[in-house]
Scaffold this motif. Structure first.
Motif, PDB file in Angstrom:
ATOM      1  N   UNK A   1      -2.993   7.090  -2.402  1.00  0.00           N
ATOM      2  CA  UNK A   1      -2.009   6.810  -3.316  1.00  0.00           C
ATOM      3  C   UNK A   1      -1.965   5.145  -2.704  1.00  0.00           C
ATOM      4  N   UNK A   2      -1.630   5.273  -1.375  1.00  0.00           N
ATOM      5  CA  UNK A   2      -1.013   3.589  -0.973  1.00  0.00           C
ATOM      6  C   UNK A   2      -2.223   2.891  -1.063  1.00  0.00           C
ATOM      7  N   UNK A   3      -3.355   2.974  -1.489  1.00  0.00           N
ATOM      8  CA  UNK A   3      -4.946   1.795  -0.842  1.00  0.00           C
ATOM      9  C   UNK A   3      -4.817   1.712  -2.009  1.00  0.00           C
ATOM     10  N   UNK A   4      -4.360   2.237  -3.617  1.00  0.00           N
ATOM     11  CA  UNK A   4      -4.432   1.627  -3.848  1.00  0.00           C
ATOM     12  C   UNK A   4      -3.571   0.481  -4.618  1.00  0.00           C
ATOM     13  N   UNK A   5      -2.529   0.048  -3.459  1.00  0.00           N
ATOM     14  CA  UNK A   5      -1.712  -0.949  -3.782  1.00  0.00           C
ATOM     15  C   UNK A   5      -1.597  -1.737  -2.426  1.00  0.00           C
ATOM     16  N   UNK A   6      -1.273  -3.363  -3.078  1.00  0.00           N
ATOM     17  CA  UNK A   6      -1.449  -4.569  -1.929  1.00  0.00           C
ATOM     18  C   UNK A   6       0.235  -3.856  -0.732  1.00  0.00           C
ATOM     19  N   UNK A   7      -0.094  -3.383   0.201  1.00  0.00           N
ATOM     20  CA  UNK A   7       1.130  -2.559   1.094  1.00  0.00           C
ATOM     21  C   UNK A   7       0.857  -3.312   2.649  1.00  0.00           C
TER      22      UNK A   7
END
Length: 403
Positions: A94-100
């Motif tokens: 899921x985190x790969x889909x956000x600019x973190x």
């Protein structure tokens, strides 16, 4: 235990409330001449740039911790969520889909130091340091190697002397310390007696901001400064920061090294990413050598080595998902990495010829210099190949020590 679907929804809700979505890049086949021609295997960021990025990384980890996402697989009694590796992978997906900001700069602290504290620390140490590392309060580093003790770690000379007040005073020098210029704490191994080899070492958690600690960057021939040397001048460490029993530092170090070799070997270059087989094949075609039988054979041998490394990674990853701690066999991954690095360096210099050492501005040629110059370092980092071969022979294959 929360289902994977419900957990993914929880992660999605948290990330969507705090971070923008990442632009979905269309996956394209490698095309010669498009994009950056850099071929870097060592992370060589500018120290000032790293320091500028730290506040965002600390905020990222702090937010995750407060949301119950900071240590997904960690034991609940030590602040973790107590979930499975599948839940961790769901989070990453899921985190790969956000600019973190991500955890790339925290690999040593979270991947090497934290597991060691979990295995050998006291309850008080686990409460303080595991919470600090996973919440972003602390950045960790590893202080093992010395100018005269690299592969033969047991011969280190940095001393820790216990005073009448019960505190320890550390004096000596450590070297090749990744991230020391950013770290708040460091796991350090010191000589605490003149007793028998491997029984005269003790581990500590060191405050990197304590008086007497000096960190200096080391400039590499590749141009980067990814490592540091650390000087310790009568640095006071309370006994409450001793990690494990006095004289049991070797056991502590082995735990850390097993996790280190597993982490290093996990990048064993199985023919994916920047160093994909497509990129290497395109280099051969660009140099008009695709029909050369010698080059074709060398290319095939390189591809086989890369594939074998990938399959071995998958075996160890499956064991990790099953809950097995990394053992001495993790050294196989690290050895495959250093072999493949050297193999790849030889191959590209043979293919490029003079273009490997003369920068003509031609895309995708001289850029390989960084890889070629950096490749020998992998035979040393995480334990030299010779030391790992001995370890595998004795601890995996059961062969006797040489007489």
């Amino acid at each position: 235990m929360i289902t994977l679907e419900a957990f993914a929804e929880e992660v999605e809700a948290y990330l969507s409330a705090h971070y923008p979505r990442a632009a979905r890049a269309e996956r394209k086949a490698f095309a010669w001449g498009e994009g950056s021609d850099e071929v870097r295997l060592f992370q060589e960021p500018d120290p000032e740039t790293e320091a500028d990025a730290l506040p965002a990384i600390r905020a990222w980890r702090r937010g995750l911790w407060e949301a119950g996402l900071g240590w997904i697989t960690g034991p609940a009694e030590h602040g973790g969520r107590g979930l499975s590796g599948a839940h961790q992978r769901a989070f990453e997906r899921v985190a790969r889909g956000y600019q973190v900001p991500g955890d790339a700069m925290l690999t040593i602290g979270l991947g090497m130091v934290a597991p060691t504290i979990l295995a050998h620390g006291t309850d008080a140490q686990r409460e303080r340091y595991l919470t600090g590392l996973y919440s972003g309060e602390y950045i960790g580093c590893q202080l093992f190697s010395e100018p005269g003790a690299g592969s033969d770690l047991a011969s280190l000379s940095t001393k820790a002397v216990r005073g009448e007040d019960g505190n320890w005073r550390l004096s000596g020098q450590k070297v090749w310390t990744s991230g020391a210029h950013l770290a708040d704490i460091g796991e350090i191994i010191c000589r605490t007696s003149d007793g028998p080899r491997h029984r005269n070492l003790t581990a500590f958690v060191l405050d990197m901001h304590a008086p007497g600690v000096t960190v200096r960057p080391l400039r590499q021939m590749t141009g980067g400064a990814a490592f540091n040397e650390v000087f310790l001048d009568d640095v006071v460490v309370p006994d409450t920061d001793r990690l494990g029993e006095v004289g049991e530092g070797w056991r502590v170090a082995i735990t850390t090294l097993a996790n280190e070799r597993n982490a290093i070997g996990a990048t064993g270059f199985g023919g994916t990413g920047l160093l994909s087989t497509d990129r290497i094949a395109a280099l051969v075609r660009h140099c008009d050598l695709a029909g050369d039988p010698v080059v074709r054979r060398a290319f095939g041998e390189l591809m086989v080595a890369l594939r074998v490394a990938r399959y071995n990674q998958q075996v160890l990853a499956a064991r990790a998902r099953a809950g097995e701690a990394p053992g001495p066999e993790a050294g196989l991954n690290k050895m495959a990495l250093s072999d493949n690095m050297a193999h790849l360096g030889r191959f590209v210099t043979d293919v490029l010829g003079p273009r490997a050492v003369v920068d003509t501005g031609e895309w995708g040629t001289y850029a390989w210099t960084s890889l070629v110059l950096g490749a020998p370092g992998y035979r040393i980092g995480g334990g030299t190949d010779e030391v790992l071969k001995n370890s595998i022979a004795q601890r995996v294959l059961g062969l006797p020590r040489p007489s």
